[in-house]
Design a protein around this motif. Structure first.
Motif, PDB file in Angstrom:
ATOM      1  N   ASP A  87     110.936 -86.738  33.775  1.00  0.00           N
ATOM      2  CA  ASP A  87     111.612 -85.541  33.301  1.00  0.00           C
ATOM      3  C   ASP A  87     110.627 -84.639  32.567  1.00  0.00           C
ATOM      4  O   ASP A  87     109.862 -85.112  31.725  1.00  0.00           O
ATOM      5  CB  ASP A  87     112.758 -85.931  32.351  1.00  0.00           C
ATOM      6  N   PRO A  88     110.597 -83.332  32.872  1.00  0.00           N
ATOM      7  CA  PRO A  88     109.624 -82.427  32.240  1.00  0.00           C
ATOM      8  C   PRO A  88     109.681 -82.402  30.722  1.00  0.00           C
ATOM      9  O   PRO A  88     108.688 -82.043  30.073  1.00  0.00           O
ATOM     10  CB  PRO A  88     110.004 -81.059  32.825  1.00  0.00           C
ATOM     11  N   ASP A  89     110.823 -82.784  30.148  1.00  0.00           N
ATOM     12  CA  ASP A  89     110.913 -82.792  28.690  1.00  0.00           C
ATOM     13  C   ASP A  89     110.059 -83.890  28.066  1.00  0.00           C
ATOM     14  O   ASP A  89     109.723 -83.808  26.881  1.00  0.00           O
ATOM     15  CB  ASP A  89     112.372 -82.954  28.235  1.00  0.00           C
ATOM     16  N   MET A  90     109.683 -84.920  28.855  1.00  0.00           N
ATOM     17  CA  MET A  90     108.848 -85.983  28.292  1.00  0.00           C
ATOM     18  C   MET A  90     107.424 -85.509  28.035  1.00  0.00           C
ATOM     19  O   MET A  90     106.906 -85.677  26.936  1.00  0.00           O
ATOM     20  CB  MET A  90     108.876 -87.216  29.205  1.00  0.00           C
ATOM     21  N   PRO A  91     106.725 -84.908  29.019  1.00  0.00           N
ATOM     22  CA  PRO A  91     105.412 -84.359  28.686  1.00  0.00           C
ATOM     23  C   PRO A  91     105.488 -83.258  27.641  1.00  0.00           C
ATOM     24  O   PRO A  91     104.563 -83.110  26.828  1.00  0.00           O
ATOM     25  CB  PRO A  91     104.880 -83.850  30.028  1.00  0.00           C
ATOM     26  N   ARG A  92     106.556 -82.481  27.635  1.00  0.00           N
ATOM     27  CA  ARG A  92     106.714 -81.467  26.590  1.00  0.00           C
ATOM     28  C   ARG A  92     106.827 -82.118  25.217  1.00  0.00           C
ATOM     29  O   ARG A  92     106.257 -81.632  24.238  1.00  0.00           O
ATOM     30  CB  ARG A  92     107.953 -80.616  26.869  1.00  0.00           C
ATOM     31  N   ALA A  93     107.561 -83.233  25.139  1.00  0.00           N
ATOM     32  CA  ALA A  93     107.689 -83.941  23.874  1.00  0.00           C
ATOM     33  C   ALA A  93     106.341 -84.524  23.437  1.00  0.00           C
ATOM     34  O   ALA A  93     106.006 -84.511  22.248  1.00  0.00           O
ATOM     35  CB  ALA A  93     108.728 -85.056  23.991  1.00  0.00           C
ATOM     36  N   LEU A 210     111.049 -91.163  22.124  1.00  0.00           N
ATOM     37  CA  LEU A 210     109.969 -91.935  22.739  1.00  0.00           C
ATOM     38  C   LEU A 210     108.608 -91.387  22.310  1.00  0.00           C
ATOM     39  O   LEU A 210     107.679 -92.154  22.044  1.00  0.00           O
ATOM     40  CB  LEU A 210     110.107 -91.893  24.267  1.00  0.00           C
ATOM     41  N   ALA A 211     108.481 -90.079  22.216  1.00  0.00           N
ATOM     42  CA  ALA A 211     107.220 -89.486  21.762  1.00  0.00           C
ATOM     43  C   ALA A 211     106.942 -89.844  20.311  1.00  0.00           C
ATOM     44  O   ALA A 211     105.777 -89.974  19.905  1.00  0.00           O
ATOM     45  CB  ALA A 211     107.269 -87.965  21.930  1.00  0.00           C
ATOM     46  N   ALA A 212     107.992 -90.019  19.505  1.00  0.00           N
ATOM     47  CA  ALA A 212     107.815 -90.325  18.088  1.00  0.00           C
ATOM     48  C   ALA A 212     107.220 -91.700  17.852  1.00  0.00           C
ATOM     49  O   ALA A 212     106.591 -91.940  16.806  1.00  0.00           O
ATOM     50  CB  ALA A 212     109.154 -90.205  17.357  1.00  0.00           C
ATOM     51  N   ILE A 213     107.393 -92.629  18.802  1.00  0.00           N
ATOM     52  CA  ILE A 213     106.885 -93.984  18.590  1.00  0.00           C
ATOM     53  C   ILE A 213     105.479 -94.164  19.157  1.00  0.00           C
ATOM     54  O   ILE A 213     104.849 -95.190  18.920  1.00  0.00           O
ATOM     55  CB  ILE A 213     107.820 -95.053  19.202  1.00  0.00           C
ATOM     56  N   LEU A 214     104.970 -93.176  19.905  1.00  0.00           N
ATOM     57  CA  LEU A 214     103.674 -93.344  20.561  1.00  0.00           C
ATOM     58  C   LEU A 214     102.527 -93.645  19.591  1.00  0.00           C
ATOM     59  O   LEU A 214     101.651 -94.453  19.918  1.00  0.00           O
ATOM     60  CB  LEU A 214     103.345 -92.100  21.395  1.00  0.00           C
ATOM     61  N   PRO A 215     102.478 -93.030  18.397  1.00  0.00           N
ATOM     62  CA  PRO A 215     101.346 -93.355  17.503  1.00  0.00           C
ATOM     63  C   PRO A 215     101.365 -94.800  17.001  1.00  0.00           C
ATOM     64  O   PRO A 215     100.298 -95.373  16.759  1.00  0.00           O
ATOM     65  CB  PRO A 215     101.532 -92.372  16.337  1.00  0.00           C
ATOM     66  N   LEU A 216     102.536 -95.394  16.833  1.00  0.00           N
ATOM     67  CA  LEU A 216     102.644 -96.770  16.323  1.00  0.00           C
ATOM     68  C   LEU A 216     103.704 -97.537  17.128  1.00  0.00           C
ATOM     69  O   LEU A 216     104.758 -97.893  16.604  1.00  0.00           O
ATOM     70  CB  LEU A 216     103.013 -96.763  14.830  1.00  0.00           C
ATOM     71  N   PRO A 217     103.433 -97.808  18.381  1.00  0.00           N
ATOM     72  CA  PRO A 217     104.473 -98.403  19.232  1.00  0.00           C
ATOM     73  C   PRO A 217     104.853 -99.822  18.866  1.00  0.00           C
ATOM     74  O   PRO A 217     105.934-100.291  19.230  1.00  0.00           O
ATOM     75  CB  PRO A 217     103.841 -98.352  20.624  1.00  0.00           C
ATOM     76  N   LYS A 218     103.985-100.534  18.164  1.00  0.00           N
ATOM     77  CA  LYS A 218     104.316-101.904  17.782  1.00  0.00           C
ATOM     78  C   LYS A 218     105.161-101.966  16.515  1.00  0.00           C
ATOM     79  O   LYS A 218     105.715-103.019  16.190  1.00  0.00           O
ATOM     80  CB  LYS A 218     103.030-102.724  17.587  1.00  0.00           C
ATOM     81  N   LYS A 219     105.263-100.849  15.796  1.00  0.00           N
ATOM     82  CA  LYS A 219     106.009-100.836  14.539  1.00  0.00           C
ATOM     83  C   LYS A 219     107.235 -99.927  14.581  1.00  0.00           C
ATOM     84  O   LYS A 219     108.020 -99.909  13.640  1.00  0.00           O
ATOM     85  CB  LYS A 219     105.092-100.380  13.398  1.00  0.00           C
ATOM     86  N   ARG A 220     107.378 -99.156  15.651  1.00  0.00           N
ATOM     87  CA  ARG A 220     108.501 -98.232  15.752  1.00  0.00           C
ATOM     88  C   ARG A 220     109.299 -98.533  17.011  1.00  0.00           C
ATOM     89  O   ARG A 220     108.766 -99.062  17.976  1.00  0.00           O
ATOM     90  CB  ARG A 220     108.015 -96.774  15.788  1.00  0.00           C
TER      91      ARG A 220
END
Length: 253
Positions: A87-93, A210-220
């Protein structure tokens, strides 16, 4: 009397000769060492360029981060999907949350790096200034640790992928190899894990989470997030429309 000529007197060895002998022996070794270094560098350049070229057309089958998860006793879940099926909103996020100037820079956002260094010097939560291109280079070709040595290699591979791939391929690889949970890689596997459907039908809110957890995927976690993750995800969701309306994702269209 004998007609044989008198023998030459033995050559005398001076202290200077004795001092220069070890130096003469060292010179061939130094030349060989320099030759080995030059050959190693040339081989590294050749292999790395070929590696990047292959990944321009072939999905990366495995990464060092995945290997680390497996060594830690975790199974690895991943599923490659082309950018056109996300979905285009994912790369936008991802642009909204990680790299607002993704379509404008050539791999490095020096303004963001300087701002991150300034904020980190003031204390508080550590912030990074890495672009999506840098993160893709790290995730696809390198390990997560490694200090300054890894940073140097990361910069090198960033230049290569910006030169040989282009922005669409960089975003495609990023969204497929980025860690989205312990043992979970890529937004397709992450969307299935948290939302029970593929990345092709994500809502702006789900993309923001999903974009919010990318920096710390093991903790979020993107499912029922709390605290900072929830607030950050909501902020990214609001900025998705800004990315679309301002054309900040223009290089992906």
């Amino acid at each position: 009397m004998s007609d044989r000529p008198a023998p030459y007197p033995p050559a005398s060895v001076t202290p200077t000769d004795r001092a220069e002998a070890p130096a003469r022996r060292r010179r061939p070794f130094v030349r060989r060492l320099l030759g080995w270094i030059v050959r190693a560098v040339l081989w590294f350049l050749l292999v790395s360029v070929l590696w990047v070229l292959v990944y321009r057309f072939v999905p990366p089958p495995f990464t060092f981060t995945m290997a680390g998860d497996m060594l830690g006793g975790h199974s690895v879940t991943k599923k490659w999907v082309p950018l056109s099926a996300i979905d285009p909103d994912m790369p936008r996020a991802a642009i909204a949350g990680e790299d607002a100037r993704f379509c404008l820079h050539h791999g490095f956002d020096f303004t963001a790096i300087a701002n991150a260094a300034y904020r980190n010097a003031k204390g508080g939560r550590i912030r990074g200034g890495s672009t999506i291109s840098q993160q893709t280079a790290k995730n696809a070709f390198l390990i997560q640790g490694g200090g300054y040595a890894r940073k140097v290699l990361e910069a090198y591979f960033t230049v290569l992928i910006e030169t040989l791939w282009g922005k669409r391929r960089i975003m495609e690889v990023y969204l497929n190899v980025a860690e989205t949970g312990i043992g979970t890689y890529g937004v397709e596997a992450g969307s299935i894990r948290y939302f029970r459907h593929g990345a092709g039908t994500m809502t702006p809110a789900e993309a923001g989470r999903l974009a919010a957890i990318l920096p710390l995927p093991k903790k979020r976690a993107a499912k029922a997030p709390r605290g900072f993750t929830r607030r950050h995800g909501n902020a990214i969701t609001r900025r998705v429309g800004v990315v679309r309306n301002d054309g900040l994702d223009g290089c992906l269209r």
